[in-house]
Write a protein that holds these residues in place. Structure first.
Motif, PDB file in Angstrom:
ATOM      1  N   GLY A  60     -26.154 -36.955 -53.757  1.00  0.00           N
ATOM      2  CA  GLY A  60     -26.751 -35.651 -53.532  1.00  0.00           C
ATOM      3  C   GLY A  60     -28.220 -35.802 -53.191  1.00  0.00           C
ATOM      4  N   TYR A  61     -28.788 -34.709 -52.728  1.00  0.00           N
ATOM      5  CA  TYR A  61     -30.211 -34.714 -52.372  1.00  0.00           C
ATOM      6  C   TYR A  61     -30.782 -33.320 -52.526  1.00  0.00           C
ATOM      7  CZ  TYR A  61     -28.922 -32.594 -47.880  1.00  0.00           C
ATOM      8  OH  TYR A  61     -28.441 -31.744 -46.916  1.00  0.00           O
ATOM      9  N   PHE A  62     -32.102 -33.258 -52.605  1.00  0.00           N
ATOM     10  CA  PHE A  62     -32.774 -31.971 -52.458  1.00  0.00           C
ATOM     11  C   PHE A  62     -33.964 -32.131 -51.534  1.00  0.00           C
ATOM     12  CE2 PHE A  62     -34.832 -33.530 -56.395  1.00  0.00           C
ATOM     13  CZ  PHE A  62     -36.185 -33.278 -56.155  1.00  0.00           C
ATOM     14  N   GLU A  63     -34.251 -31.061 -50.806  1.00  0.00           N
ATOM     15  CA  GLU A  63     -35.356 -31.064 -49.859  1.00  0.00           C
ATOM     16  C   GLU A  63     -36.625 -30.685 -50.616  1.00  0.00           C
ATOM     17  OE1 GLU A  63     -36.723 -28.665 -45.862  1.00  0.00           O
ATOM     18  OE2 GLU A  63     -34.585 -28.924 -46.229  1.00  0.00           O
ATOM     19  N   LEU A  64     -37.458 -31.681 -50.853  1.00  0.00           N
ATOM     20  CA  LEU A  64     -38.726 -31.440 -51.548  1.00  0.00           C
ATOM     21  C   LEU A  64     -39.677 -30.676 -50.643  1.00  0.00           C
ATOM     22  CD1 LEU A  64     -40.527 -31.997 -54.051  1.00  0.00           C
ATOM     23  CD2 LEU A  64     -41.257 -34.117 -52.883  1.00  0.00           C
ATOM     24  N   VAL A  65     -39.883 -31.197 -49.425  1.00  0.00           N
ATOM     25  CA  VAL A  65     -40.787 -30.585 -48.452  1.00  0.00           C
ATOM     26  C   VAL A  65     -40.020 -30.400 -47.150  1.00  0.00           C
ATOM     27  CG1 VAL A  65     -42.927 -30.881 -47.125  1.00  0.00           C
ATOM     28  CG2 VAL A  65     -42.794 -31.743 -49.479  1.00  0.00           C
ATOM     29  N   TYR A  83     -32.902 -27.992 -55.982  1.00  0.00           N
ATOM     30  CA  TYR A  83     -31.785 -27.330 -55.314  1.00  0.00           C
ATOM     31  C   TYR A  83     -30.977 -28.428 -54.635  1.00  0.00           C
ATOM     32  CZ  TYR A  83     -29.123 -24.015 -52.519  1.00  0.00           C
ATOM     33  OH  TYR A  83     -28.104 -23.279 -51.952  1.00  0.00           O
ATOM     34  N   TRP A  84     -30.007 -28.978 -55.359  1.00  0.00           N
ATOM     35  CA  TRP A  84     -29.251 -30.149 -54.926  1.00  0.00           C
ATOM     36  C   TRP A  84     -28.177 -29.762 -53.917  1.00  0.00           C
ATOM     37  CZ3 TRP A  84     -30.322 -35.181 -56.069  1.00  0.00           C
ATOM     38  CH2 TRP A  84     -31.298 -35.397 -57.049  1.00  0.00           C
ATOM     39  N   ILE A  85     -27.990 -30.617 -52.929  1.00  0.00           N
ATOM     40  CA  ILE A  85     -27.097 -30.355 -51.798  1.00  0.00           C
ATOM     41  C   ILE A  85     -26.166 -31.545 -51.601  1.00  0.00           C
ATOM     42  CG2 ILE A  85     -27.025 -29.904 -49.297  1.00  0.00           C
ATOM     43  CD1 ILE A  85     -29.947 -28.863 -49.620  1.00  0.00           C
ATOM     44  N   ARG A  86     -24.954 -31.242 -51.131  1.00  0.00           N
ATOM     45  CA  ARG A  86     -24.025 -32.259 -50.635  1.00  0.00           C
ATOM     46  C   ARG A  86     -23.611 -31.805 -49.250  1.00  0.00           C
ATOM     47  NH1 ARG A  86     -19.780 -32.616 -55.531  1.00  0.00           N
ATOM     48  NH2 ARG A  86     -19.950 -30.370 -55.324  1.00  0.00           N
ATOM     49  N   THR A  87     -24.076 -32.508 -48.217  1.00  0.00           N
ATOM     50  CA  THR A  87     -23.848 -32.091 -46.836  1.00  0.00           C
ATOM     51  C   THR A  87     -22.381 -32.179 -46.442  1.00  0.00           C
ATOM     52  OG1 THR A  87     -26.054 -32.817 -46.202  1.00  0.00           O
ATOM     53  CG2 THR A  87     -24.454 -32.581 -44.434  1.00  0.00           C
ATOM     54  N   TYR A  88     -21.700 -33.214 -46.892  1.00  0.00           N
ATOM     55  CA  TYR A  88     -20.385 -33.547 -46.345  1.00  0.00           C
ATOM     56  C   TYR A  88     -19.252 -32.974 -47.186  1.00  0.00           C
ATOM     57  CZ  TYR A  88     -23.465 -36.793 -44.006  1.00  0.00           C
ATOM     58  OH  TYR A  88     -24.501 -37.336 -43.296  1.00  0.00           O
ATOM     59  N   THR A  89     -18.139 -32.736 -46.515  1.00  0.00           N
ATOM     60  CA  THR A  89     -16.939 -32.244 -47.183  1.00  0.00           C
ATOM     61  C   THR A  89     -16.163 -33.415 -47.786  1.00  0.00           C
ATOM     62  OG1 THR A  89     -15.534 -32.459 -45.232  1.00  0.00           O
ATOM     63  CG2 THR A  89     -16.762 -30.382 -45.483  1.00  0.00           C
ATOM     64  N   GLU A  90     -15.247 -33.088 -48.684  1.00  0.00           N
ATOM     65  CA  GLU A  90     -14.372 -34.104 -49.271  1.00  0.00           C
ATOM     66  C   GLU A  90     -13.520 -34.772 -48.198  1.00  0.00           C
ATOM     67  OE1 GLU A  90     -10.884 -34.225 -52.635  1.00  0.00           O
ATOM     68  OE2 GLU A  90     -12.637 -32.954 -53.015  1.00  0.00           O
ATOM     69  N   GLU A  91     -13.120 -34.023 -47.185  1.00  0.00           N
ATOM     70  CA  GLU A  91     -12.336 -34.599 -46.094  1.00  0.00           C
ATOM     71  C   GLU A  91     -13.141 -35.651 -45.330  1.00  0.00           C
ATOM     72  OE1 GLU A  91     -12.610 -31.212 -46.617  1.00  0.00           O
ATOM     73  OE2 GLU A  91     -10.668 -31.180 -47.644  1.00  0.00           O
ATOM     74  N   GLU A  92     -14.444 -35.446 -45.214  1.00  0.00           N
ATOM     75  CA  GLU A  92     -15.291 -36.394 -44.473  1.00  0.00           C
ATOM     76  C   GLU A  92     -15.601 -37.656 -45.270  1.00  0.00           C
ATOM     77  OE1 GLU A  92     -18.238 -34.042 -41.569  1.00  0.00           O
ATOM     78  OE2 GLU A  92     -18.376 -33.378 -43.649  1.00  0.00           O
ATOM     79  N   ASP A  97     -23.154 -52.859 -56.518  1.00  0.00           N
ATOM     80  CA  ASP A  97     -23.159 -52.779 -57.975  1.00  0.00           C
ATOM     81  C   ASP A  97     -24.306 -51.947 -58.534  1.00  0.00           C
ATOM     82  OD1 ASP A  97     -25.094 -54.574 -57.167  1.00  0.00           O
ATOM     83  OD2 ASP A  97     -24.786 -55.927 -58.861  1.00  0.00           O
ATOM     84  N   GLN A  98     -25.112 -51.359 -57.675  1.00  0.00           N
ATOM     85  CA  GLN A  98     -26.231 -50.552 -58.164  1.00  0.00           C
ATOM     86  C   GLN A  98     -26.377 -49.293 -57.318  1.00  0.00           C
ATOM     87  OE1 GLN A  98     -30.143 -52.332 -57.666  1.00  0.00           O
ATOM     88  NE2 GLN A  98     -29.482 -53.466 -55.854  1.00  0.00           N
ATOM     89  N   PRO A  99     -26.989 -48.259 -57.878  1.00  0.00           N
ATOM     90  CA  PRO A  99     -27.265 -47.052 -57.104  1.00  0.00           C
ATOM     91  C   PRO A  99     -28.548 -47.238 -56.295  1.00  0.00           C
ATOM     92  CG  PRO A  99     -28.067 -46.770 -59.329  1.00  0.00           C
ATOM     93  CD  PRO A  99     -27.419 -48.136 -59.281  1.00  0.00           C
ATOM     94  N   ILE A 100     -28.878 -46.227 -55.523  1.00  0.00           N
ATOM     95  CA  ILE A 100     -30.166 -46.200 -54.829  1.00  0.00           C
ATOM     96  C   ILE A 100     -30.745 -44.796 -54.922  1.00  0.00           C
ATOM     97  CG2 ILE A 100     -29.108 -45.768 -52.562  1.00  0.00           C
ATOM     98  CD1 ILE A 100     -31.418 -47.450 -51.336  1.00  0.00           C
ATOM     99  N   LEU A 101     -32.026 -44.733 -55.271  1.00  0.00           N
ATOM    100  CA  LEU A 101     -32.791 -43.482 -55.294  1.00  0.00           C
ATOM    101  C   LEU A 101     -33.861 -43.616 -54.227  1.00  0.00           C
ATOM    102  CD1 LEU A 101     -33.300 -40.731 -56.721  1.00  0.00           C
ATOM    103  CD2 LEU A 101     -34.921 -41.949 -58.201  1.00  0.00           C
ATOM    104  N   ARG A 125     -39.935 -33.273 -43.100  1.00  0.00           N
ATOM    105  CA  ARG A 125     -38.931 -33.081 -44.140  1.00  0.00           C
ATOM    106  C   ARG A 125     -39.008 -34.284 -45.049  1.00  0.00           C
ATOM    107  NH1 ARG A 125     -33.221 -30.346 -42.041  1.00  0.00           N
ATOM    108  NH2 ARG A 125     -33.524 -28.520 -43.347  1.00  0.00           N
ATOM    109  N   ALA A 126     -39.087 -34.037 -46.340  1.00  0.00           N
ATOM    110  CA  ALA A 126     -39.085 -35.103 -47.346  1.00  0.00           C
ATOM    111  C   ALA A 126     -37.988 -34.774 -48.339  1.00  0.00           C
ATOM    112  CB  ALA A 126     -40.442 -35.201 -48.048  1.00  0.00           C
ATOM    113  N   TYR A 127     -36.945 -35.607 -48.317  1.00  0.00           N
ATOM    114  CA  TYR A 127     -35.803 -35.423 -49.198  1.00  0.00           C
ATOM    115  C   TYR A 127     -35.867 -36.412 -50.350  1.00  0.00           C
ATOM    116  CZ  TYR A 127     -33.479 -33.303 -45.089  1.00  0.00           C
ATOM    117  OH  TYR A 127     -33.144 -32.536 -44.014  1.00  0.00           O
ATOM    118  N   VAL A 128     -35.461 -35.993 -51.529  1.00  0.00           N
ATOM    119  CA  VAL A 128     -35.137 -36.897 -52.627  1.00  0.00           C
ATOM    120  C   VAL A 128     -33.624 -37.056 -52.569  1.00  0.00           C
ATOM    121  CG1 VAL A 128     -35.017 -37.138 -55.123  1.00  0.00           C
ATOM    122  CG2 VAL A 128     -37.100 -36.222 -54.050  1.00  0.00           C
ATOM    123  N   ALA A 129     -33.159 -38.302 -52.406  1.00  0.00           N
ATOM    124  CA  ALA A 129     -31.722 -38.523 -52.210  1.00  0.00           C
ATOM    125  C   ALA A 129     -31.222 -39.658 -53.101  1.00  0.00           C
ATOM    126  CB  ALA A 129     -31.437 -38.830 -50.743  1.00  0.00           C
TER     127      ALA A 129
END
Length: 194
Positions: free
Chosen positions: A92-97, A73-82, A171-175, A109-113
């Motif tokens: 994006g992230y989802f709350e695993l626990v 259940y993927w979430i984006r907390t922030y608005t485009e304006e922010e 130049d790289q993403p982060i998981l 709380r354990a998020y995958v982000a």
């Protein structure tokens, strides 16, 4: 066993092998499934195709997250304006626990982000204490009272309660696996006032 069950099992295995995580919080004994359904955002497909390698200890969790990305259940907390449209399309992230996660807990709380390359996650704060665990990729983290830190796979970084912090990917993403504890566990991050 579902894909998210495999993510949970891999997260618990990483926790059992990682002293920084163990020093930060006790993993709850009972985390019943909540039956939370999936929610798709652009980052869902990006993470499903994620090709960065982690370390020997983080790679099993990276693999499990990639395989189960479509189940989160993927979430984006922030608005485009922010944060802007480009940022929103590449994070994006989802709350695993957690209190509202796929697996319930009121003590953790354990998020995958995920954040894609070329993003500036501007200064923000939250009441809960936080431990970032970089699973793959990397980023530069800034925080009040601390020199910038380049975080790489297998490394962790702590943020105190209400400590303003920011992150930049180049130049790289982060998981990441992000752990929260303490007061404010049910809250959300808030961008600092400009």
């Amino acid at each position: 066993m579902t894909g998210l069950d495999r993510v949970l099992a891999a997260a618990k295995s990483l926790f059992a092998a990682h002293p920084d995580m163990q020093a930060f919080v006790d993993w709850p004994d009972d985390t019943p499934s909540t039956g939370k359904m999936m929610r798709h955002i652009p980052a869902t497909d990006i993470v499903a195709a994620f090709d960065r390698a982690g370390t020997d200890s983080t790679q099993p969790l990276v693999n499990a997250i990639r395989a189960a990305a479509q189940d989160g259940y993927w979430i984006r907390t922030y608005t485009e304006e922010e944060v802007g449209a480009h940022f929103r399309e590449n994070y994006g992230y989802f709350e695993l626990v957690g209190p509202t996660g796929h697996f319930q807990s009121d003590s953790l709380r354990a998020y995958v982000a995920y954040w894609g390359p070329g993003l500036n996650y501007d200064w923000h704060r939250h009441e809960a204490e936080e431990l970032y665990v970089c699973l793959a990729g990397g980023a530069t983290f800034h925080a009040e009272g601390r020199e910038p830190v380049n975080l790489a796979a297998g490394e962790t970084l702590f943020h105190a309660t209400n400590q303003s912090h920011a992150m930049v990917t180049t130049d790289q993403p982060i998981l990441t696996l992000v752990l929260w504890r303490g007061a404010g566990l049910a809250g959300l991050p808030k961008m600092d006032a400009a």
